[in-house]
Design a protein around this motif. Structure first.
Motif, PDB file in Angstrom:
ATOM      1  N   PRO A 155       0.118  -2.483  -4.637  1.00  0.00           N
ATOM      2  CA  PRO A 155       0.394  -3.799  -4.047  1.00  0.00           C
ATOM      3  C   PRO A 155      -0.891  -4.435  -3.517  1.00  0.00           C
ATOM      4  O   PRO A 155      -1.752  -3.761  -2.981  1.00  0.00           O
ATOM      5  CB  PRO A 155       1.346  -3.474  -2.890  1.00  0.00           C
ATOM      6  CG  PRO A 155       1.879  -2.117  -3.176  1.00  0.00           C
ATOM      7  CD  PRO A 155       0.791  -1.405  -3.913  1.00  0.00           C
ATOM      8  N   GLY A 156      -0.972  -5.718  -3.653  1.00  0.00           N
ATOM      9  CA  GLY A 156      -2.097  -6.418  -3.042  1.00  0.00           C
ATOM     10  C   GLY A 156      -3.059  -6.999  -4.048  1.00  0.00           C
ATOM     11  O   GLY A 156      -2.855  -6.881  -5.253  1.00  0.00           O
ATOM     12  N   PRO A 157      -4.075  -7.656  -3.519  1.00  0.00           N
ATOM     13  CA  PRO A 157      -4.424  -7.719  -2.086  1.00  0.00           C
ATOM     14  C   PRO A 157      -3.587  -8.716  -1.282  1.00  0.00           C
ATOM     15  O   PRO A 157      -3.643  -8.720  -0.060  1.00  0.00           O
ATOM     16  CB  PRO A 157      -5.892  -8.161  -2.108  1.00  0.00           C
ATOM     17  CG  PRO A 157      -5.998  -8.992  -3.345  1.00  0.00           C
ATOM     18  CD  PRO A 157      -5.078  -8.357  -4.350  1.00  0.00           C
ATOM     19  N   LEU A 158      -2.824  -9.581  -1.961  1.00  0.00           N
ATOM     20  CA  LEU A 158      -2.037 -10.590  -1.254  1.00  0.00           C
ATOM     21  C   LEU A 158      -0.649 -10.037  -0.951  1.00  0.00           C
ATOM     22  O   LEU A 158       0.245 -10.029  -1.804  1.00  0.00           O
ATOM     23  CB  LEU A 158      -1.942 -11.871  -2.093  1.00  0.00           C
ATOM     24  CG  LEU A 158      -3.275 -12.507  -2.506  1.00  0.00           C
ATOM     25  CD1 LEU A 158      -3.044 -13.732  -3.373  1.00  0.00           C
ATOM     26  CD2 LEU A 158      -4.110 -12.855  -1.276  1.00  0.00           C
ATOM     27  N   ILE A 159      -0.458  -9.566   0.269  1.00  0.00           N
ATOM     28  CA  ILE A 159       0.828  -9.004   0.665  1.00  0.00           C
ATOM     29  C   ILE A 159       1.200  -9.511   2.051  1.00  0.00           C
ATOM     30  O   ILE A 159       0.342  -9.946   2.827  1.00  0.00           O
ATOM     31  CB  ILE A 159       0.814  -7.464   0.676  1.00  0.00           C
ATOM     32  CG1 ILE A 159      -0.238  -6.947   1.687  1.00  0.00           C
ATOM     33  CG2 ILE A 159       0.566  -6.901  -0.711  1.00  0.00           C
ATOM     34  CD1 ILE A 159      -0.181  -5.446   1.912  1.00  0.00           C
ATOM     35  N   GLY A 185       4.775  -5.774   3.613  1.00  0.00           N
ATOM     36  CA  GLY A 185       4.041  -5.316   2.449  1.00  0.00           C
ATOM     37  C   GLY A 185       4.492  -5.874   1.115  1.00  0.00           C
ATOM     38  O   GLY A 185       3.967  -5.476   0.074  1.00  0.00           O
ATOM     39  N   THR A 186       5.448  -6.805   1.114  1.00  0.00           N
ATOM     40  CA  THR A 186       5.876  -7.375  -0.156  1.00  0.00           C
ATOM     41  C   THR A 186       4.761  -8.246  -0.729  1.00  0.00           C
ATOM     42  O   THR A 186       3.972  -8.847   0.006  1.00  0.00           O
ATOM     43  CB  THR A 186       7.169  -8.207   0.021  1.00  0.00           C
ATOM     44  OG1 THR A 186       7.732  -8.480  -1.258  1.00  0.00           O
ATOM     45  CG2 THR A 186       6.906  -9.516   0.735  1.00  0.00           C
ATOM     46  N   ILE A 192       8.708   8.073   5.919  1.00  0.00           N
ATOM     47  CA  ILE A 192       8.384   8.231   4.506  1.00  0.00           C
ATOM     48  C   ILE A 192       9.650   8.068   3.675  1.00  0.00           C
ATOM     49  O   ILE A 192      10.678   8.690   3.958  1.00  0.00           O
ATOM     50  CB  ILE A 192       7.758   9.610   4.220  1.00  0.00           C
ATOM     51  CG1 ILE A 192       6.439   9.781   4.983  1.00  0.00           C
ATOM     52  CG2 ILE A 192       7.541   9.810   2.722  1.00  0.00           C
ATOM     53  CD1 ILE A 192       5.309   8.904   4.492  1.00  0.00           C
ATOM     54  N   ASP A 193       9.567   7.236   2.624  1.00  0.00           N
ATOM     55  CA  ASP A 193      10.674   7.083   1.680  1.00  0.00           C
ATOM     56  C   ASP A 193      10.103   6.882   0.284  1.00  0.00           C
ATOM     57  O   ASP A 193       8.890   6.704   0.120  1.00  0.00           O
ATOM     58  CB  ASP A 193      11.563   5.898   2.084  1.00  0.00           C
ATOM     59  CG  ASP A 193      12.990   6.017   1.550  1.00  0.00           C
ATOM     60  OD1 ASP A 193      13.313   7.046   0.928  1.00  0.00           O
ATOM     61  OD2 ASP A 193      13.773   5.077   1.758  1.00  0.00           O
ATOM     62  N   ASP A 194      10.976   6.896  -0.722  1.00  0.00           N
ATOM     63  CA  ASP A 194      10.479   6.771  -2.094  1.00  0.00           C
ATOM     64  C   ASP A 194      10.195   5.319  -2.483  1.00  0.00           C
ATOM     65  O   ASP A 194       9.128   5.015  -3.019  1.00  0.00           O
ATOM     66  CB  ASP A 194      11.428   7.440  -3.093  1.00  0.00           C
ATOM     67  CG  ASP A 194      12.866   6.974  -2.945  1.00  0.00           C
ATOM     68  OD1 ASP A 194      13.174   6.188  -2.019  1.00  0.00           O
ATOM     69  OD2 ASP A 194      13.717   7.403  -3.747  1.00  0.00           O
ATOM     70  N   VAL A 195      11.145   4.399  -2.222  1.00  0.00           N
ATOM     71  CA  VAL A 195      10.986   3.008  -2.643  1.00  0.00           C
ATOM     72  C   VAL A 195      11.399   2.073  -1.512  1.00  0.00           C
ATOM     73  O   VAL A 195      12.414   2.297  -0.849  1.00  0.00           O
ATOM     74  CB  VAL A 195      11.833   2.697  -3.896  1.00  0.00           C
ATOM     75  CG1 VAL A 195      11.644   1.241  -4.317  1.00  0.00           C
ATOM     76  CG2 VAL A 195      11.462   3.624  -5.044  1.00  0.00           C
ATOM     77  N   ALA A 196      10.606   1.029  -1.297  1.00  0.00           N
ATOM     78  CA  ALA A 196      10.967  -0.036  -0.360  1.00  0.00           C
ATOM     79  C   ALA A 196      11.422  -1.250  -1.158  1.00  0.00           C
ATOM     80  O   ALA A 196      10.725  -1.686  -2.074  1.00  0.00           O
ATOM     81  CB  ALA A 196       9.774  -0.410   0.521  1.00  0.00           C
ATOM     82  N   THR A 197      12.593  -1.787  -0.826  1.00  0.00           N
ATOM     83  CA  THR A 197      13.102  -2.988  -1.498  1.00  0.00           C
ATOM     84  C   THR A 197      13.194  -4.106  -0.467  1.00  0.00           C
ATOM     85  O   THR A 197      12.304  -4.925  -0.337  1.00  0.00           O
ATOM     86  CB  THR A 197      14.458  -2.712  -2.168  1.00  0.00           C
ATOM     87  OG1 THR A 197      14.321  -1.586  -3.048  1.00  0.00           O
ATOM     88  CG2 THR A 197      14.914  -3.910  -2.995  1.00  0.00           C
ATOM     89  N   GLU A 239       9.160  -2.465  -4.440  1.00  0.00           N
ATOM     90  CA  GLU A 239       9.738  -3.409  -5.381  1.00  0.00           C
ATOM     91  C   GLU A 239       8.966  -4.728  -5.305  1.00  0.00           C
ATOM     92  O   GLU A 239       8.706  -5.230  -4.218  1.00  0.00           O
ATOM     93  CB  GLU A 239      11.201  -3.677  -5.049  1.00  0.00           C
ATOM     94  CG  GLU A 239      12.143  -2.562  -5.442  1.00  0.00           C
ATOM     95  CD  GLU A 239      12.625  -2.672  -6.872  1.00  0.00           C
ATOM     96  OE1 GLU A 239      12.077  -3.508  -7.617  1.00  0.00           O
ATOM     97  OE2 GLU A 239      13.545  -1.937  -7.228  1.00  0.00           O
ATOM     98  N   PRO A 240       8.598  -5.311  -6.454  1.00  0.00           N
ATOM     99  CA  PRO A 240       7.845  -6.580  -6.412  1.00  0.00           C
ATOM    100  C   PRO A 240       8.720  -7.728  -5.950  1.00  0.00           C
ATOM    101  O   PRO A 240       9.924  -7.649  -6.002  1.00  0.00           O
ATOM    102  CB  PRO A 240       7.382  -6.757  -7.857  1.00  0.00           C
ATOM    103  CG  PRO A 240       8.371  -6.000  -8.666  1.00  0.00           C
ATOM    104  CD  PRO A 240       8.809  -4.833  -7.825  1.00  0.00           C
TER     105      PRO A 240
END
Length: 248
Positions: free
Chosen positions: A53-57, A62-63, A214-219, A247-248
């Motif tokens: 992710p990034g640099p624009l988040i 953090g999306t 800690i987790d696997d995926v952030a939506t 997730e994007p």
């Protein structure tokens, strides 16, 4: 002696070929053949296609923000809401290659991938100073019935592999899931938040500590927010989160 030296490369090649025939390895994403001693579960092309992710988040959740800005619309539009999870960051973007690995790890029993994925998280962690100051690592818990069915909690395996690399303690018993929540995949954001509200409880002393979830995926971040709420109610000083993918 000279003849023996000339035979060594051929013998080594034959041995490698035999190992590949007996124990074939393929890329988890595209299925390409991998040499037996090749350490990465993705072929070079697929590994090179994994993005971060990034640099624009968004500076909180953090999306990815294609057009830039400090915060996404959700975080910017929630000024009156005090988020319990102060920061969310991820090692990778959730794309075809990372999805293949995560689904194999999470749903198909490839628990051994935890070491590789945890190491990838640890490597990226060094580039995220906003996560500095964490005192204890806490995995997002599964409901006991679901963990029994799956055989393991993928977030706990990730947390332990990651924590070994960054030399942080893991506390997997201080947070439990007290309600068997509905699957999040088909729910929109508010439904996800409602689904996770009250689903977790802190069961051990986290008072005064900065906790790294800690987790696997952030939506949408609903699961992380539900966990953070319970940890803050348990006395945690601050809760931040780090996931394998975003997730994007």
């Amino acid at each position: 002696m000279i003849r023996a030296k000339k035979l060594l490369p051929a013998a080594r090649f034959t041995g490698e070929l035999l190992l590949h025939i007996l124990f074939p390895r393929t890329c988890f994403a595209c299925g390409a053949d991998l040499p037996f001693r090749y350490a990465d579960p993705l072929c070079p092309a697929c590994r090179g296609a994994v993005r971060v992710p990034g640099p624009l988040i968004c500076q909180r959740c953090g999306t990815v923000l294609p057009s830039g800005g400090a915060h996404c619309a959700r975080c910017r539009g929630s000024k009156g809401k005090k988020f319990k999870c102060k920061i969310i960051r991820s090692a990778w973007l959730f794309g075809p290659q990372s999805r293949a690995l995560i689904h194999a790890f999470k749903y198909s029993g490839y628990a051994f991938l935890a070491d590789y994925l945890g190491a990838q998280m640890a490597q990226r962690f060094k580039e995220l100073p906003e996560l500095a100051g964490a005192q204890v690592v806490v995995p997002v818990p599964l409901y006991p019935k679901r963990q029994k069915w799956r055989g393991y909690n993928q977030s706990e395996l990730l947390a332990r592999a990651f924590a070994r690399k960054v030399h942080l303690p893991v506390e997997s018993r201080c947070l439990v899931r007290v309600r068997d929540t509905a699957a999040q995949a088909k729910l929109h954001r508010q439904e996800r938040l409602d689904n996770m509200s009250g689903a977790f409880a802190a069961t051990a002393d986290v008072r005064g500590k900065t906790v790294l979830l800690i987790d696997d995926v952030a939506t949408t971040g609903a699961t992380l927010e539900g966990c953070a709420q319970a940890l803050r109610e348990g006395g945690a000083k601050r809760v931040i989160a780090y996931t394998l993918a975003r997730e994007p």
